[in-house]
Motif scaffolding. Sequence first.
Motif, PDB file in Angstrom:
ATOM      1  N   LEU A 296      -0.930  37.414 -19.013  1.00  0.00           N
ATOM      2  CA  LEU A 296      -1.438  36.388 -18.111  1.00  0.00           C
ATOM      3  C   LEU A 296      -1.943  37.023 -16.823  1.00  0.00           C
ATOM      4  O   LEU A 296      -3.056  36.747 -16.360  1.00  0.00           O
ATOM      5  CB  LEU A 296      -0.322  35.389 -17.813  1.00  0.00           C
ATOM      6  CG  LEU A 296      -0.749  34.205 -16.956  1.00  0.00           C
ATOM      7  CD1 LEU A 296      -1.636  33.280 -17.766  1.00  0.00           C
ATOM      8  CD2 LEU A 296       0.461  33.457 -16.425  1.00  0.00           C
ATOM      9  N   LEU A 297      -1.119  37.897 -16.287  1.00  0.00           N
ATOM     10  CA  LEU A 297      -1.474  38.561 -15.040  1.00  0.00           C
ATOM     11  C   LEU A 297      -2.771  39.340 -15.212  1.00  0.00           C
ATOM     12  O   LEU A 297      -3.686  39.271 -14.389  1.00  0.00           O
ATOM     13  CB  LEU A 297      -0.339  39.509 -14.640  1.00  0.00           C
ATOM     14  CG  LEU A 297      -0.539  40.250 -13.333  1.00  0.00           C
ATOM     15  CD1 LEU A 297      -0.487  39.278 -12.183  1.00  0.00           C
ATOM     16  CD2 LEU A 297       0.524  41.315 -13.164  1.00  0.00           C
ATOM     17  N   TRP A 298      -2.857  40.085 -16.314  1.00  0.00           N
ATOM     18  CA  TRP A 298      -4.047  40.901 -16.550  1.00  0.00           C
ATOM     19  C   TRP A 298      -5.273  40.021 -16.698  1.00  0.00           C
ATOM     20  O   TRP A 298      -6.328  40.305 -16.135  1.00  0.00           O
ATOM     21  CB  TRP A 298      -3.825  41.782 -17.781  1.00  0.00           C
ATOM     22  CG  TRP A 298      -5.079  42.343 -18.318  1.00  0.00           C
ATOM     23  CD1 TRP A 298      -5.573  42.174 -19.551  1.00  0.00           C
ATOM     24  CD2 TRP A 298      -6.016  43.168 -17.622  1.00  0.00           C
ATOM     25  NE1 TRP A 298      -6.764  42.833 -19.684  1.00  0.00           N
ATOM     26  CE2 TRP A 298      -7.059  43.450 -18.500  1.00  0.00           C
ATOM     27  CE3 TRP A 298      -6.082  43.670 -16.328  1.00  0.00           C
ATOM     28  CZ2 TRP A 298      -8.154  44.210 -18.148  1.00  0.00           C
ATOM     29  CZ3 TRP A 298      -7.174  44.443 -15.973  1.00  0.00           C
ATOM     30  CH2 TRP A 298      -8.189  44.713 -16.878  1.00  0.00           C
ATOM     31  N   GLN A 299      -5.131  38.917 -17.437  1.00  0.00           N
ATOM     32  CA  GLN A 299      -6.282  38.028 -17.607  1.00  0.00           C
ATOM     33  C   GLN A 299      -6.756  37.492 -16.265  1.00  0.00           C
ATOM     34  O   GLN A 299      -7.946  37.427 -15.991  1.00  0.00           O
ATOM     35  CB  GLN A 299      -5.930  36.863 -18.543  1.00  0.00           C
ATOM     36  CG  GLN A 299      -5.769  37.247 -20.002  1.00  0.00           C
ATOM     37  CD  GLN A 299      -6.993  37.963 -20.546  1.00  0.00           C
ATOM     38  OE1 GLN A 299      -8.100  37.754 -20.072  1.00  0.00           O
ATOM     39  NE2 GLN A 299      -6.781  38.848 -21.514  1.00  0.00           N
ATOM     40  N   GLN A 300      -5.785  37.105 -15.427  1.00  0.00           N
ATOM     41  CA  GLN A 300      -6.164  36.579 -14.112  1.00  0.00           C
ATOM     42  C   GLN A 300      -6.897  37.628 -13.297  1.00  0.00           C
ATOM     43  O   GLN A 300      -7.941  37.361 -12.698  1.00  0.00           O
ATOM     44  CB  GLN A 300      -4.919  36.139 -13.351  1.00  0.00           C
ATOM     45  CG  GLN A 300      -4.366  34.802 -13.819  1.00  0.00           C
ATOM     46  CD  GLN A 300      -3.036  34.507 -13.178  1.00  0.00           C
ATOM     47  OE1 GLN A 300      -2.409  35.407 -12.619  1.00  0.00           O
ATOM     48  NE2 GLN A 300      -2.605  33.274 -13.252  1.00  0.00           N
ATOM     49  N   MET A 301      -6.337  38.841 -13.305  1.00  0.00           N
ATOM     50  CA  MET A 301      -6.960  39.886 -12.511  1.00  0.00           C
ATOM     51  C   MET A 301      -8.336  40.222 -13.046  1.00  0.00           C
ATOM     52  O   MET A 301      -9.265  40.478 -12.295  1.00  0.00           O
ATOM     53  CB  MET A 301      -6.080  41.141 -12.522  1.00  0.00           C
ATOM     54  CG  MET A 301      -4.866  41.006 -11.634  1.00  0.00           C
ATOM     55  SD  MET A 301      -3.813  42.429 -11.761  1.00  0.00           S
ATOM     56  CE  MET A 301      -3.894  43.061 -10.117  1.00  0.00           C
ATOM     57  N   LYS A 302      -8.451  40.210 -14.364  1.00  0.00           N
ATOM     58  CA  LYS A 302      -9.727  40.552 -14.980  1.00  0.00           C
ATOM     59  C   LYS A 302     -10.793  39.519 -14.619  1.00  0.00           C
ATOM     60  O   LYS A 302     -11.914  39.872 -14.241  1.00  0.00           O
ATOM     61  CB  LYS A 302      -9.540  40.600 -16.495  1.00  0.00           C
ATOM     62  CG  LYS A 302     -10.634  41.305 -17.228  1.00  0.00           C
ATOM     63  CD  LYS A 302     -10.264  41.397 -18.696  1.00  0.00           C
ATOM     64  CE  LYS A 302     -11.482  41.312 -19.559  1.00  0.00           C
ATOM     65  NZ  LYS A 302     -11.141  41.041 -20.936  1.00  0.00           N
ATOM     66  N   SER A 303     -10.411  38.264 -14.717  1.00  0.00           N
ATOM     67  CA  SER A 303     -11.417  37.247 -14.426  1.00  0.00           C
ATOM     68  C   SER A 303     -11.787  37.291 -12.943  1.00  0.00           C
ATOM     69  O   SER A 303     -12.939  37.066 -12.580  1.00  0.00           O
ATOM     70  CB  SER A 303     -10.926  35.859 -14.832  1.00  0.00           C
ATOM     71  OG  SER A 303      -9.748  35.565 -14.158  1.00  0.00           O
TER      72      SER A 303
ATOM     73  N   ALA B  93     -11.879  39.994 -11.186  1.00  0.00           N
ATOM     74  CA  ALA B  93     -12.789  41.129 -11.052  1.00  0.00           C
ATOM     75  C   ALA B  93     -14.183  40.766 -11.542  1.00  0.00           C
ATOM     76  O   ALA B  93     -15.190  41.151 -10.938  1.00  0.00           O
ATOM     77  CB  ALA B  93     -12.258  42.323 -11.838  1.00  0.00           C
ATOM     78  N   GLU B  94     -14.236  39.999 -12.625  1.00  0.00           N
ATOM     79  CA  GLU B  94     -15.541  39.605 -13.145  1.00  0.00           C
ATOM     80  C   GLU B  94     -16.277  38.689 -12.182  1.00  0.00           C
ATOM     81  O   GLU B  94     -17.473  38.814 -11.966  1.00  0.00           O
ATOM     82  CB  GLU B  94     -15.364  38.921 -14.505  1.00  0.00           C
ATOM     83  CG  GLU B  94     -15.339  39.928 -15.637  1.00  0.00           C
ATOM     84  CD  GLU B  94     -14.706  39.363 -16.893  1.00  0.00           C
ATOM     85  OE1 GLU B  94     -14.486  38.133 -16.965  1.00  0.00           O
ATOM     86  OE2 GLU B  94     -14.419  40.165 -17.806  1.00  0.00           O
ATOM     87  N   GLU B  95     -15.507  37.768 -11.605  1.00  0.00           N
ATOM     88  CA  GLU B  95     -16.109  36.874 -10.625  1.00  0.00           C
ATOM     89  C   GLU B  95     -16.709  37.666  -9.477  1.00  0.00           C
ATOM     90  O   GLU B  95     -17.804  37.395  -9.004  1.00  0.00           O
ATOM     91  CB  GLU B  95     -15.040  35.925 -10.065  1.00  0.00           C
ATOM     92  CG  GLU B  95     -15.117  34.529 -10.623  1.00  0.00           C
ATOM     93  CD  GLU B  95     -13.875  33.753 -10.239  1.00  0.00           C
ATOM     94  OE1 GLU B  95     -13.542  33.729  -9.037  1.00  0.00           O
ATOM     95  OE2 GLU B  95     -13.220  33.200 -11.145  1.00  0.00           O
ATOM     96  N   LEU B  96     -15.929  38.632  -9.054  1.00  0.00           N
ATOM     97  CA  LEU B  96     -16.381  39.461  -7.943  1.00  0.00           C
ATOM     98  C   LEU B  96     -17.685  40.155  -8.301  1.00  0.00           C
ATOM     99  O   LEU B  96     -18.638  40.181  -7.522  1.00  0.00           O
ATOM    100  CB  LEU B  96     -15.311  40.494  -7.604  1.00  0.00           C
ATOM    101  CG  LEU B  96     -15.685  41.436  -6.482  1.00  0.00           C
ATOM    102  CD1 LEU B  96     -15.605  40.718  -5.158  1.00  0.00           C
ATOM    103  CD2 LEU B  96     -14.781  42.644  -6.468  1.00  0.00           C
ATOM    104  N   GLN B  97     -17.717  40.689  -9.507  1.00  0.00           N
ATOM    105  CA  GLN B  97     -18.916  41.388  -9.967  1.00  0.00           C
ATOM    106  C   GLN B  97     -20.115  40.450  -9.928  1.00  0.00           C
ATOM    107  O   GLN B  97     -21.189  40.802  -9.444  1.00  0.00           O
ATOM    108  CB  GLN B  97     -18.668  41.874 -11.391  1.00  0.00           C
ATOM    109  CG  GLN B  97     -19.885  42.363 -12.120  1.00  0.00           C
ATOM    110  CD  GLN B  97     -19.987  43.869 -12.069  1.00  0.00           C
ATOM    111  OE1 GLN B  97     -18.986  44.553 -11.915  1.00  0.00           O
ATOM    112  NE2 GLN B  97     -21.191  44.361 -12.170  1.00  0.00           N
ATOM    113  N   GLU B  98     -19.895  39.250 -10.409  1.00  0.00           N
ATOM    114  CA  GLU B  98     -20.976  38.271 -10.425  1.00  0.00           C
ATOM    115  C   GLU B  98     -21.475  37.981  -9.026  1.00  0.00           C
ATOM    116  O   GLU B  98     -22.660  37.940  -8.753  1.00  0.00           O
ATOM    117  CB  GLU B  98     -20.448  36.976 -11.039  1.00  0.00           C
ATOM    118  CG  GLU B  98     -21.127  36.588 -12.318  1.00  0.00           C
ATOM    119  CD  GLU B  98     -20.340  35.504 -13.008  1.00  0.00           C
ATOM    120  OE1 GLU B  98     -20.225  34.411 -12.413  1.00  0.00           O
ATOM    121  OE2 GLU B  98     -19.817  35.757 -14.108  1.00  0.00           O
ATOM    122  N   GLU B  99     -20.498  37.805  -8.157  1.00  0.00           N
ATOM    123  CA  GLU B  99     -20.819  37.465  -6.786  1.00  0.00           C
ATOM    124  C   GLU B  99     -21.631  38.583  -6.139  1.00  0.00           C
ATOM    125  O   GLU B  99     -22.619  38.328  -5.431  1.00  0.00           O
ATOM    126  CB  GLU B  99     -19.486  37.272  -6.053  1.00  0.00           C
ATOM    127  CG  GLU B  99     -19.563  36.597  -4.726  1.00  0.00           C
ATOM    128  CD  GLU B  99     -18.188  36.633  -4.090  1.00  0.00           C
ATOM    129  OE1 GLU B  99     -17.232  36.178  -4.737  1.00  0.00           O
ATOM    130  OE2 GLU B  99     -18.077  37.148  -2.969  1.00  0.00           O
TER     131      GLU B  99
END
Lengths: 592, 780
Positions: B112-119, B121-127
């Motif tokens: 769960l923690l990893w999924q949250q962190m990953k998403s 990070a992805e959001e950040l990348q998008e931004e």
Amino acid sequence: MSGVQSRVSPSPWVTSRATLVASWLRTRAVLREWTLPPTLKFSGLGRFGEVLGAQCLAPRETLIVMSHLKQQKVKMLEVQFVGDDDVLNHILDKEEEYLKNGCVASGGNKVYSFQTRKKPEKMAELAYEIAKTSGKSVPLICKNTEKMASTPQSSKKQSTSEKDQLKSDEKNEFLSTPYRLRKRLTAVSTFPSDTESEYSDSNSEDDKGIKQEEEKISEVLMDQKRLTKHSSLSSSSCKKVSAKKMKKDTTTDLVEEYFEAHSSSKVLTSDRTLQKLKRTKLDQQTLHNLLSKFSPPFSAELKQLNEQYERLFHKWMLQLHLGFNIVLYGLGSKKELLEKFRASMLQDSVHVVINGFFPGITVKSILNSITEEILEHMGTFRSVLDQLDWIINRFKDDSSLELFLLIHNLDSQMLRGDKSQQILGQLSSLPKIYLIASIDHINAPLMWDHSKQSLYNWLWYETTTYRPYTEETSYENSLLVQQCGTLALSSLIHVFRSLTPNARGIFRLLIKYQLENEENPSYIGLSFQDFYQQCREAFLVNSDLTLRAQLTEFRDHKLLRTKKGTDGVEYLLIPIDTGTLSDFLEKEDKEA
Amino acid sequence: MATSSVSKVSGRRGCVSGYAVDVPLAHSAPPPPAQLRPLPLPPALDGFFLSLCPRLVASSLAEGAEGWGSQGCFVFKPDFKRKKISFPIADYFNEGESLSEDSKLRFDTCQLLWQQMKSEAEELQEELNKNLFDKLIEFLEKSHLEFRKKSTNWNYQIKSREIPTAALVLGVNVTDHDLTFKGLTAMLRDTITPYVVSLQAKECPDVKHLLQKLASQVMGCHIDMESTEEEEEECVQLSQKKMHYSMAFLSTWYRNVTQKKGSESVNKKITSSSQWKKSPPIVIILKDIESFSTKVLQDFIIISSQYLHQLPIVLVLGIATSPIIIHRLLPHAVSFLCIELLQSLSCKEHLAKLLDKLLLTTRFPFKLNEKALQVLINIFLYHDFSVQNFIKGLQLAILEHFYSQPLSILCCDLPEVKRRIHSLSEDQCESIRRLPSFMRYVEKQTPEKQVASLTNERFLKEQTMRFLEELHIYHENFFIVLKCLHAFTSSLPKYPLGRQIRELYCACLEKNIWESQEYEPALQLLRMLAKDELMAILHKCVEVFRSSPGKQLGSTAEKLKEFLAQFQSLEETESNEEENGSGSQQKGLQKTDLYHLQKSLLEMKELRSSNKKQTKFEVQRDKVVDMIDNLVRKYLFPPDTQTLYEVVYFTGAHTLREHLNAAPRIALHTALNNPYHYLKNQALKSEDDSIPNVAPDICIAYKLHLECSRLINVVDWSEAFATVVTAAEETDPNSTASEEIKEIIHARFIRAVSELELLGFIKPTKQKTDHVARLTWGGC
């Protein structure tokens, strides 16, 4: 301080001195600078004396040099002023060269550094000394391998840079030199001139070269003697070198030593051959039989080591499932370990075992086994890339598919190519394909650039097993292992059966001719014209074009080699040993 | 034998046809005649072959796999008749032992923690990409204006030879580019045009392949867009013909499609500018321009420029190095391009933002300790600059933490922690008591409390809860103060405390920052800040406080605002004063000559130093600096002083380095040089780093070969080897009876040599008979 650059006409004294210095330095760069130009560059008389004295001359000799130079200075035609920086650089250059040669003199004992020394007798000596002290460790090697020994520690902290090592190197160089010298002296004395003929230049059997070599060595010895006398003096000069400068030196050192090692074409090794020793080549079979009689030591420790790795299996499975791929490295065959992993963890899942060390393996065969047997696709593909695309799409569409790939020796000859690695990397980057592989070659990681590494998404695991590479090396044709020919025979039969009757006849003719000439040592093959004539007479071909077409096919299967003779005629030869060929003929005759 | 008979097909085919496909790169020695051997057998011959090779049979039977040695690939399928038991991944989490509730929970938390962190990070990348993409879209809208208007004037015809080209400078971190392009393609498909083609150099060895890929991708998109069946059929037919793709073909196809579209209702997805609807551009993305060959690119560009008035082509070039590469690659064709340069965010800034989002926050409970963070940062800085790899390292760290630390079960949100603490088992309580930080805490307590925390479970649980809450508060304050301190120190000359926040963070994690050498000088520099600089920094700090969710340092925030207000009021009054002061001074200086000037200056200096009268601003500035100093001393102590910090901090720096940044050569070298490092047998132990003569064969052979230079005489080597080995076995080397032993030793030598060959230390050479060449240098 500003230095004085003086231009002096070369005097006989200077040149003779210079050759001596040069012979000690043994660096061509230095040679050029000291002897070739008629102008001798001295930067600051005081400094120069110091450097020179520190480098090779006894104090008295230094004095002579200096006084001599003073005389010269009176007659000087030009006096140039050069900046302090130039002077400093010049001095540092000198010291650099000195240091570097110091390294060479004491063996340049870096892990994989370059070396320039020629000492044919060294190995026997070492062996003798290891053997002498049975069961006990040998202090001798420690001198040679101080550097090597430091690597185990640095394997833990890789970043504890070379700088420290270099520093320690610097220190013990001067300590070990006298020892080295002694070794050298004894070495030369133990090989009197009559054994000289035993040693020859590897590239040109040139006696002159040897003599030069010998001279060089003796000269070096003389200089080394002098050096050891004043080692205290020299070490003090060495300390003056700033640390920063030293850092720069290491890289230039490595580069120059590399070229030094590779430019000098003379490598002195003994001329003895295996034939003189009456040690015949063994074939795989006897080799294996012999080895089976020998049980490797330390089995308890090895077992312990392996159990340690087997405990990681669950972790590997977990990490494979989480999107990582696993690569195993370290000394020893990892085949058994992976096999155990397969047996204990993969029994309930689809998996492919790939023997990378198998000489016939290609990426295409790997992809074929995936498409044909796992995805059960019967069509063909235009190219490997198409096939890969198809597999990727299948795995994307069907989320229930899962596949484990076990690759033994991912770094083998056949798989290490760029394209193969790219394709395997792309395969392994699929979320449902799990790759676990082993590598052995020391340069294996060079196969992967950044983009490939990110495709593979490796987790590295060190698994040093010390297991013999039995399977892996059984395909390698080592120069000491005679080819048993069984594999060649089987493939020969296989190819032979796929040929047309005419082609078989052609090939049989060639084999027979080759077997007839078995005893002839100067046999270079059957000339094309003769062969054509024979084939015509046997009604096998009707034109030389058809014959050539047949020969091309043989050549593609590596059953034939053509060679232009001295008279410009093409000669045909089957590159398979006669034993195999006669076996083959016998077998074929029986079948027929 | 069942499996092997199935698998044989693939192996054989691969061998026969495979020769031309794959030529090994390294070790360019010509393939030996033994290459014949791979040609495998027809099934009927299998038995024959195996009888000839008993050794192979023996080994293959031992390993339970048939036909070993005649082929390279073996497929194993489990018996599908037996019902397939699906293993959840979590099973592997607990070392294969029976899955306890605890470890399952731990694994779920981890995931769960990893999924949250990953998403995140992805959001950040998008931004971060958004800025770049917006510019790109703007550029696309500008291009091909005339094409859309279908203008036919002469001027346009001339100009239309230039292909609009966007050059994206993406930086050296090639591994991150894929994500960017993926995002770009998706975004373009959604907003501008269905015709987005991305090409890689390795797919396009020549123009023909390039055009083929281009056409198939463009038409492929078309199929995706259209759902009517007849259309699809038509397209499938087209592709089945495997026709000769050319630009002319493409342009007729494009005209057909766009005309048809013009009459039909257009896809709803594309909502932006209406003029695109009629003729959407064809965007061609060349992902790695540096790897393309000049000829292919040049030809392609010249061809497509000819078709530009029929096909609205836009090029997007991905550049890893510098824009100059375009000119170097395309010395002639560059005149056909109309280039616009777009720069992406540098990877360092990306990393800084990522750290800020993932680690410098209380959102995620998981933290890295100093060494682990340092390892990841070093890999980033010294190896690849790849943010993706950094994230991968973080993933591994999380996994390792949850895998190895049983108490990581408490590494979750505070409300969840409360629930979990209640259900802690006895074992888990015991492991809490065994934590070093907890033991340290207990030692400092009164005897009664000591007893209570060591025996009373309930008391322990309460304490644990309290500590974890404190830890949370500690982090909240820590990050706020850290960011403030960074705001202050990041602009100082020479950056005594580091330029990037990660450097400061590492320093704070390591030890008390105020005890470091650089701290005092940094404060002194702060005391010399100009007013406008100071105010800018204060504004930043206020911003930090505002953005943080916690309300712990409320009073400090108030104080900061107060300071700001004071400075502002100072500014007004001071500006008046300054005017007066400067005016009077000028008057004084005007009339003097040099001598007087010096004299008066000296006087003024004395006056100042004796009085040391600080202006109001200076007083305020000192107050601000003192306040920051106090904050730092109060909140920025390193995490290992906190009780129960082990629960959330990952400490296995060496595991990260071992698995991410391994050193295979050093491992090999150690194994060969110092077998005792792996095999803990006293016989192998040596004080002075040499090897004893009982060491494994390969070690002895390796050691001996180090004594040689470029070439090694095999005879000498073999004899030296035999000397060592016979000495180890304490047999009489002179006895003639031991001929067999000699043979065995020779065989062992052969094996050792071929193993060294496999490892890449030596190779056979033809320079001299019975010699091998060394492939490494030095060693003696």
